[in-house]
Design a protein around this motif. Sequence first.
Motif, PDB file in Angstrom:
ATOM      1  N   THR A   1       0.835  -1.207   0.000  1.00 39.32           N
ATOM      2  CA  THR A   1       0.000   0.000   0.000  1.00 39.32           C
ATOM      3  C   THR A   1       0.865   1.251   0.000  1.00 39.32           C
ATOM      4  N   ARG A   2       0.187   2.377  -0.228  1.00 37.52           N
ATOM      5  CA  ARG A   2       0.866   3.670  -0.222  1.00 37.52           C
ATOM      6  C   ARG A   2       0.011   4.677   0.553  1.00 37.52           C
ATOM      7  N   GLY A   3       0.655   5.536   1.328  1.00 32.90           N
ATOM      8  CA  GLY A   3      -0.033   6.624   2.006  1.00 32.90           C
ATOM      9  C   GLY A   3      -0.777   6.247   3.262  1.00 32.90           C
ATOM     10  N   ALA A   4      -1.091   4.973   3.433  1.00 30.47           N
ATOM     11  CA  ALA A   4      -1.801   4.473   4.614  1.00 30.47           C
ATOM     12  C   ALA A   4      -1.736   2.950   4.585  1.00 30.47           C
ATOM     13  N   ALA A   5      -2.121   2.353   5.710  1.00 33.44           N
ATOM     14  CA  ALA A   5      -2.078   0.887   5.786  1.00 33.44           C
ATOM     15  C   ALA A   5      -3.164   0.257   4.935  1.00 33.44           C
ATOM     16  N   ARG A   6      -4.206   1.022   4.617  1.00 30.46           N
ATOM     17  CA  ARG A   6      -5.330   0.481   3.853  1.00 30.46           C
ATOM     18  C   ARG A   6      -5.529   1.302   2.588  1.00 30.46           C
ATOM     19  N   ASN A   7      -5.525   0.657   1.445  1.00 35.53           N
ATOM     20  CA  ASN A   7      -5.836   1.267   0.146  1.00 35.53           C
ATOM     21  C   ASN A   7      -7.113   0.651  -0.396  1.00 35.53           C
ATOM     22  N   LEU A   8      -7.538   1.120  -1.549  1.00 36.31           N
ATOM     23  CA  LEU A   8      -8.781   0.636  -2.133  1.00 36.31           C
ATOM     24  C   LEU A   8      -8.537   0.211  -3.575  1.00 36.31           C
ATOM     25  N   ARG A   9      -8.987  -0.995  -3.872  1.00 40.77           N
ATOM     26  CA  ARG A   9      -8.895  -1.516  -5.243  1.00 40.77           C
ATOM     27  C   ARG A   9     -10.226  -1.295  -5.939  1.00 40.77           C
ATOM     28  N   LEU A  10     -10.179  -0.710  -7.135  1.00 39.68           N
ATOM     29  CA  LEU A  10     -11.368  -0.509  -7.958  1.00 39.68           C
ATOM     30  C   LEU A  10     -11.218  -1.343  -9.223  1.00 39.68           C
ATOM     31  N   ARG A  11     -12.133  -2.272  -9.428  1.00 42.27           N
ATOM     32  CA  ARG A  11     -12.121  -3.094 -10.632  1.00 42.27           C
ATOM     33  C   ARG A  11     -13.433  -2.846 -11.374  1.00 42.27           C
ATOM     34  N   ALA A  12     -13.323  -2.201 -12.521  1.00 40.97           N
ATOM     35  CA  ALA A  12     -14.495  -1.877 -13.335  1.00 40.97           C
ATOM     36  C   ALA A  12     -14.492  -2.749 -14.583  1.00 40.97           C
ATOM     37  N   THR A  13     -15.621  -3.397 -14.846  1.00 37.56           N
ATOM     38  CA  THR A  13     -15.747  -4.250 -16.026  1.00 37.56           C
ATOM     39  C   THR A  13     -16.877  -3.744 -16.910  1.00 37.56           C
ATOM     40  N   SER A  14     -16.732  -3.968 -18.202  1.00 39.02           N
ATOM     41  CA  SER A  14     -17.723  -3.468 -19.160  1.00 39.02           C
ATOM     42  C   SER A  14     -18.095  -4.556 -20.152  1.00 39.02           C
ATOM     43  N   LYS A  15     -19.405  -4.667 -20.442  1.00 42.91           N
ATOM     44  CA  LYS A  15     -19.903  -5.551 -21.491  1.00 42.91           C
ATOM     45  C   LYS A  15     -20.279  -4.758 -22.739  1.00 42.91           C
ATOM     46  N   ARG A  16     -19.971  -3.463 -22.742  1.00 42.35           N
ATOM     47  CA  ARG A  16     -20.330  -2.611 -23.874  1.00 42.35           C
ATOM     48  C   ARG A  16     -19.401  -2.906 -25.048  1.00 42.35           C
ATOM     49  N   ASN A  17     -19.871  -2.559 -26.254  1.00 44.16           N
ATOM     50  CA  ASN A  17     -19.052  -2.832 -27.446  1.00 44.16           C
ATOM     51  C   ASN A  17     -18.157  -1.646 -27.807  1.00 44.16           C
ATOM     52  N   SER A  18     -18.090  -0.651 -26.928  1.00 42.13           N
ATOM     53  CA  SER A  18     -17.221   0.501 -27.138  1.00 42.13           C
ATOM     54  C   SER A  18     -16.800   1.054 -25.787  1.00 42.13           C
ATOM     55  N   SER A  19     -15.616   1.651 -25.757  1.00 36.68           N
ATOM     56  CA  SER A  19     -15.169   2.294 -24.522  1.00 36.68           C
ATOM     57  C   SER A  19     -15.865   3.629 -24.304  1.00 36.68           C
ATOM     58  N   ARG A  20     -16.448   4.156 -25.361  1.00 36.68           N
ATOM     59  CA  ARG A  20     -17.131   5.445 -25.257  1.00 36.68           C
ATOM     60  C   ARG A  20     -18.332   5.332 -24.325  1.00 36.68           C
ATOM     61  N   GLY A  21     -18.358   6.175 -23.294  1.00 39.26           N
ATOM     62  CA  GLY A  21     -19.477   6.163 -22.359  1.00 39.26           C
ATOM     63  C   GLY A  21     -19.440   5.038 -21.357  1.00 39.26           C
ATOM     64  N   ALA A  22     -18.330   4.313 -21.296  1.00 35.59           N
ATOM     65  CA  ALA A  22     -18.202   3.217 -20.326  1.00 35.59           C
ATOM     66  C   ALA A  22     -17.528   3.762 -19.073  1.00 35.59           C
ATOM     67  N   TRP A  23     -18.347   4.115 -18.087  1.00 36.21           N
ATOM     68  CA  TRP A  23     -17.808   4.732 -16.883  1.00 36.21           C
ATOM     69  C   TRP A  23     -18.413   4.105 -15.628  1.00 36.21           C
TER      70      TRP A  23
END
Length: 917
Positions: A353-375
Amino acid sequence: MPGHELVWTYSSNGNAIRIGEEIIRYSAISHEEPYAFKQCERGAFGTAVAAHEAGATADYLQQRYIAFYPEPDSTLADELADAVANVYNTCGLDMLYFDGSEGMRSRYGIDTMRWKIFQRLQPGGVSEASCHGHNNWWFHSRLGAWDHPVWAMKQFHDDHIRIASRYRKTDLVEPQLGWWAPRGPTNIARGHFVDEMEYFGAKNLAMDGPMSIQGVNVSRRPPNGRQEDMFTILGWYERLRLARYFDAATLERVAEPGQDFRLRQDSDGQWRFTPVAMLKRRLTGLNPQGVAWTAHNPHAAQPLRARIEALYSLAPVDDKRAVMLIDFSEDGAYSQTCASDVRLALTPVTEDTRGAARNLRLRATSKRNSSRGAWAMLGRSYDHPYHKMGTGQGVGLWVKGDGSGALLNVQLRSPAVYSRAIADHYVDLDFTGWRYVELLLRERDAERLTDYEWPYRATGGSHAVYRNAIRADAVSEINVFINEIPAGGAVDVVISPIFSLPAQKNVLSELSLALNGQKLTLPWALTSGDYVEIEGPDGIAYYNERGELQDRVKSETLPAFTAGDNTITLSAKGMDGLNTRAELTVCPLGEPFGKMAEKPDWSALDREYETTRLITAKALANNDNSWTIISRAGATRPRLEIEIEAQTIGVASDAHNAPDARIVDDCATLDEYRASERNDYAKFAYDSENQGITAKPGVTFTTAAATSPYSKDGALRFTATSARKDNGGWAAIGRRFAQPMDLSGATALSFWLHGDGGNYSFKVQLRDVKGVWHDMVTRVYFTGWQLCSFPLNDVKLDLSQIEYILYFYNSLASGQTATCLIDDVKVVTALYSLDTPVLTVGGQDYAFPVRLAAEQRLRCRDGQHWQLLDTRGQEIASGDLPTPLPTLPPGPSTLRLAVKDTGDRDFKLLLRAVKVY
């Protein structure tokens, strides 16, 4: 209770109620029995506290922009309409702008109030307003004036042009493309660059739309040192628009959104456009070994053109002023939102980790056929009294990237009651492993916002995105977005807690730029905000943060762009402990184009203004004091109008140390600054809420003696600490002289100031016996001693009867302590001058027999009669040249400015030239 705010601010509905003749403000509301307005301030706004009978009516007072608004059908509305119309009719005005109309809060209220006023005008004249509708369409002359942007000026104006074009077609009303401003730097954002003003002018010309300007005062030092050149270029565009100079095909190309152009005259004096590819990159972690970037030049090979801006840094995370803004540890306190077919999974991380003992993992997955608008978004909201950043002016965090090419957006928001603001700050996930990133509030990424799809928009001149600053003491949301998630793929990143950190000035030394291995070394050290513009064979100019030219050099050899990809390496050494950062913009030029219309209106082009030329002692010594102007072929030979302004002559320290400099305040006797019945300086210290106090509530201050290298009797140490929750702390000390001081003849006030780098404002104020005052403000971004000097040539107070001198701290941040030493406050009367300016036109010298002092102007409008003017424009001397200046031949002419006798002093002369046909 919808609409009932708990604070009194510029953009809130207000927190005031009226019972009888008393106004009461509240800061809390009980929404459960017993219902009540709580934390009340009785007798607000100077009303009298009174007893009220049970059952008395309590009225809620609607306010906006620090003003109460009337009920539209009330007699008060009629009285206000009469008062506005009286001013308009008495002064014989011909235009009225209904600003703040939306404060009436309903369509009926807006239209009724505007009609009440308009029907009283004699005659109606031109009418505009901050909002419009069909019930006032018939007396609405122009549509679409927007308040000027602070960020993303070009993207903002593209949107303005798009909507203004719609007004013209659907509302049958001409557009108004203001209000634009040549902004200077502030503590929230950098100033505007010349290319941003040129973009504004080009798009206005292309759509044939009028514009308006705000934020300009000709009697003060301009906020942007390049304001005059900005207006000269804007004037070219406006005159060509009125002349209908270009054909439709040319204008269609210039109108293209996102495309930059330069308007210049060719060798025949015809106006042409040159495409400019503005390629920009923010480079961090600069070091003497350099940071590389690959930029694509879409045009032909050519000499380097670029701008290098030294950026601010953030204090390190271990700085005592650092605040952990959010650590994502409070389960259930956060919300998640995703675009369709996008999922976000959160996992705590306790290893690596960095900055503290606890960090946060963000895993975002998309089933869209384009990266546009995938948020996907993780966020937290804060209700009144909102979240605090302390003294923070940016955030720092560690990000463990995955190289996915997606985008991480750390977004802060302020609520509507504090002028709603949305600040996006992007991290491109084009790296793997850990990286520490600094995201400064002054560097909002609004210009990239429209490159992506978000669950919010910035259309209609959004103040929230383009104009309003984040309130450090009122953060209503912190959101972390992941966008451009690969089609059918995933983004997997880890983030540390986010820290709020104060901004700090850095100094970039050993600065060099290598283009495809060709190295250019720059001779200056840039302080944050300063910038360098490399203009190919036209030379290299160094500007300070305010856009004031500091130096200009020419390089015998310049690196050159090749067509296509170019490798650029920027090298610099920064201050220890700070992340050294710069924004590099390269500007390769395309081929000139532009065709003149069949019948331009030449009467609109009877005057052609040249951009200003600054001649310095160094330029004179290096023979860099000549340039070319071009007159158009096929026209009457124009005459030349010139004005030479002496901006500075000599250096401030010479005048400060001159024998005739007079002490105003020796800063040696502490008792002189203690508030007393006689030394009643507190009556001059006030803000919109407080008056007659020496410091804003929550701010404390002390004075003490200190040693100084500039006087034997020492300096005055002035220390103030703000315990307030906002960044608006101030404190003042003052001294009333035993007898009013006679400072007649003084040309400047100067003093030594020892700063602590706190980036607040230090103000010196003089007051005469009639209470007229003059302010002199220094931004304390520096540490150590600095000589501060301010001209006194054009002040409105009576210098012969100065009664008080006051020293102020302004803009103290929450928790901040400011400490400055003040010493040796003097007025100077030294009046250095330059003897006999000489203008060379076409090889012939024309000498003006005058001694030109600082801030004086030498003007010759008819080619022969000259005038010497003081700072107020009053004539000091006049005469005639023995031989008049020649009219200019078609094509190029060379001008040269020299001085017969400079007295071996440094100087800056600004020359303005106009060709009059």
